[in-house]
Design an enzyme around this catalytic site. Sequence first.
Site, mmCIF file in Angstrom:
data_model
loop_
_atom_site.group_PDB
_atom_site.id
_atom_site.type_symbol
_atom_site.label_atom_id
_atom_site.label_comp_id
_atom_site.label_asym_id
_atom_site.label_seq_id
_atom_site.Cartn_x
_atom_site.Cartn_y
_atom_site.Cartn_z
ATOM 1 C CG ASN A 121 -1.934 1.084 1.167
ATOM 2 O OD1 ASN A 121 -1.740 2.102 0.510
ATOM 3 N ND2 ASN A 121 -3.037 0.885 1.878
ATOM 4 C CG ASP A 122 3.017 2.551 -3.630
ATOM 5 O OD1 ASP A 122 3.982 2.047 -3.048
ATOM 6 O OD2 ASP A 122 2.811 2.439 -4.852
ATOM 7 C CB CYS A 123 -1.612 5.531 0.064
ATOM 8 S SG CYS A 123 -1.604 5.858 -1.696
#
Length: 811
Positions: free
Chosen positions: A482-484
Amino acid sequence: MKYGHFDDLNKEYVITNPQTPFPWINYLGNEDFFGLVSNTAGGYAFYKDAKFRRLTRYRYNNVPMDNGGRYFYIKDEDTIWSPGWKPVKTPLDKYECRHGLSYSKIMGAKNGIKAESTFFIPLKTWAEVHHVKLTNEGKQPKKLKFFSFMEWCLWNAEDDQNNLQRNLNTGEVEIEGSTIYHKTEYKERRNHYAFYSVNTPINGFDTDRESFVGLYNELSEPQAVLNGKPGNSEAHGWSPIASHYIEVELQPGESKDLIFVLGYVENPEEEKWESKGIINKKPALAIQEKFNTLEKVEAALADLKTYWEDLLSIINIESKDDKLNRMVNIWNQYQCMVTFNMSRSASFFEVGIGRGMGFRDSNQDLIGFVHQIPERARERIIDIASTQFPDGGCYHQYQPLTKRGNDAVGGGFNDDPLWLILGVVSYIKETGDFSILDEMVPFDNDESLAKTLFDHLTVSFNHVVNNLGPNGLPLIGRADWNDCLNLNCFSTNPNESFQTTENNTEGSKAESVMIAGLFVVYGTDYVELCNRIGKNKEANRALLEVNRMTDAVKANGWDGEWFLRAYDYYGKKVGSKDNEEGKIFIESQGWCTMAGIGSEDGLCEKALDSVKEHLDCDYGIVLNNPPFSKYVLEYGEISTYPAGYKENAGIFCHNNPWIMIGETRLGRGERAWEYYQKISPAYLEEISDLHRTEPYVYAQMIAGKDAYLPGEAKNSWLSGTAAWNFYAVTQYILGIRPEYEGLKIDPCLPSSIQEYVFVRKFRGATYKIKIVNGEKGKGVKSLIVNSESVKGDVIPLQKVDVEHQVEVELF
Ligand code: BGC
Ligand code: NOJ
């Protein structure tokens, strides 16, 4: 509401209303040369790299949207129209767009004239063919004025948009015969030019945009077309275009075929010129010559069809469910190939300028196409692994042209290394080619640091072991999948990207339970691989680490009803009942249940029941719940999105299959199937007006239950979603799984699927597997291979070049 229908026999989606809720696109090309084409002929073409070698201009985020492409204008007396409806938008008497496998056919008809345009890139060719068949279906003879139109991009798509002080001066063209050559910058550092030709004499042309369109006109009403007369303009700077003007006379019932070729040529330095200032056109003429008759074009299209028939014959299912058949047999496989070719670069949501190839993305994409093109998968694996660092960490992205790690993005995403194990193991299980493990592969593209690919897997594994946090769980670094979820970022500056801003990993306690699950899954694969190649000592060492991780998750990663998501910078729980928002996340439920952590104590069952209760909705499973309503400094980008979108409680179609696979591990076929259908595009065709993106391919995200408009999708085509859904449905729901020693049969079915035939080409043999479901929908009751009963659930490898009959009954 639908805007067309599937034509499964021809492997096409047929759009019958040009006003789709968003441009519905297709991809042309299979190697090196590519094009994007929408249902109204919008889009662009490029050679290898959509940023540095873009042939035709495309303006993203334009008003109206999707303006610009390969356009044709027909002037029939006072009526002006386009076969693709746009850009003129004259209401058509008939319209149809057939998006097929690497080709699109757009047909329009008006006042007795039918125009059928077929767009494709022949195999092994650096050119698009646009074949336009004009037919007079009326009773009167017709005199038509026909104009082609496209804009040249000045090669570097980014520079093309922003360096106008230079670019408006550089444009150069040549016109010879019926071909317009675009040679901007050829006289200096470029060895390439482009051309747009037609196989018939022309009655005029334009190569300067302003002369053709008019300074204050729109593309829907170009001045030259309104006048019925081209300007015969030669571009000097400004915006070079290519427009042919052809007068066509058609008797009733008569047809005429116009074959346009949009091509790309590279010349060796010493052969650049024909004479002073005049480009060497020989290679361009050779390409044109290959496609200058109807017969040649039809043969090239037939070759393309055969190419796809072969690719799609490797996995094929016959069931009573048409939607399932068309997703598995055609569209999901097609999307996987497109993601192989494009990675995340060029779509109608990715502008072809940014994003290199992601380390994790590329490894995951591989599980969707390795059965189709194993040799190219092998090459891809070596390219990816070459960008790894000696300590197992990796560049998060690499550049497709140079194949080097991208310094601007850097590394530090601590899930990255583990995906390499997935990629390599999937490749070996498909092909049986263990020799890939002995390949010498550089670190950081430095040959002097090369070690075997197997050593790369070892450092991947060790990277997790060497980076554990206070709870014995993996440190998250910049972010995991999850890059966020940016637990070490603390960004207060709106002008920076969350992925590349300052990284406060040093001294941080932020740990990821998702990486822990991932480690148990792929660590276990690593252990098995070591045992298979006789590295038993290494296998034993690795197994201890995997077991230690399992214990750490049980001790510190369980929240009572589900798995925690992470620990933040300060060591506080993320994704816990104690949190106000973001109490539960999908990723750790998926990975920890796929890993089977705590299954003996019912943890997996509980976790997936919690997913059902808190994350599931009508349109799929949302990423987290409740969504974040305010910016959380210590969580980062996830809390920037409005509730229900993207990583903040959107339905991320990439991670839904993790839950499907988890459910199949528990033997809950009904649930796995329900989740599959909820996001599978063919099942959403009826709600196309809400869903908005193409009903034949997955979108990355569907707005979740907390969104303003739940069910609305965005970012279609280029997403790990394609590979993961294909993997989940074929290998875990339909349950035909490549293993080292054969094909494992392990379906997990709903009662609505009573039987099906799964044809699988595997290591040189073909297996025709008939599956008959039982009461439970899981577990092999009997397995018969070529009339002989086989123990267990694996079809041992059989004689190659032969079709083998397999019958399976499930419990
Ligand atoms: C998106 C992510 C993406 C990341 C890196 C974010 O804005 O929400 O899906 O992975 O950018 O490009
Ligand atoms: C899209 C990115 O390509 C992928 O790497 C990432 O895992 C997902 N977004 C989730 O953030």
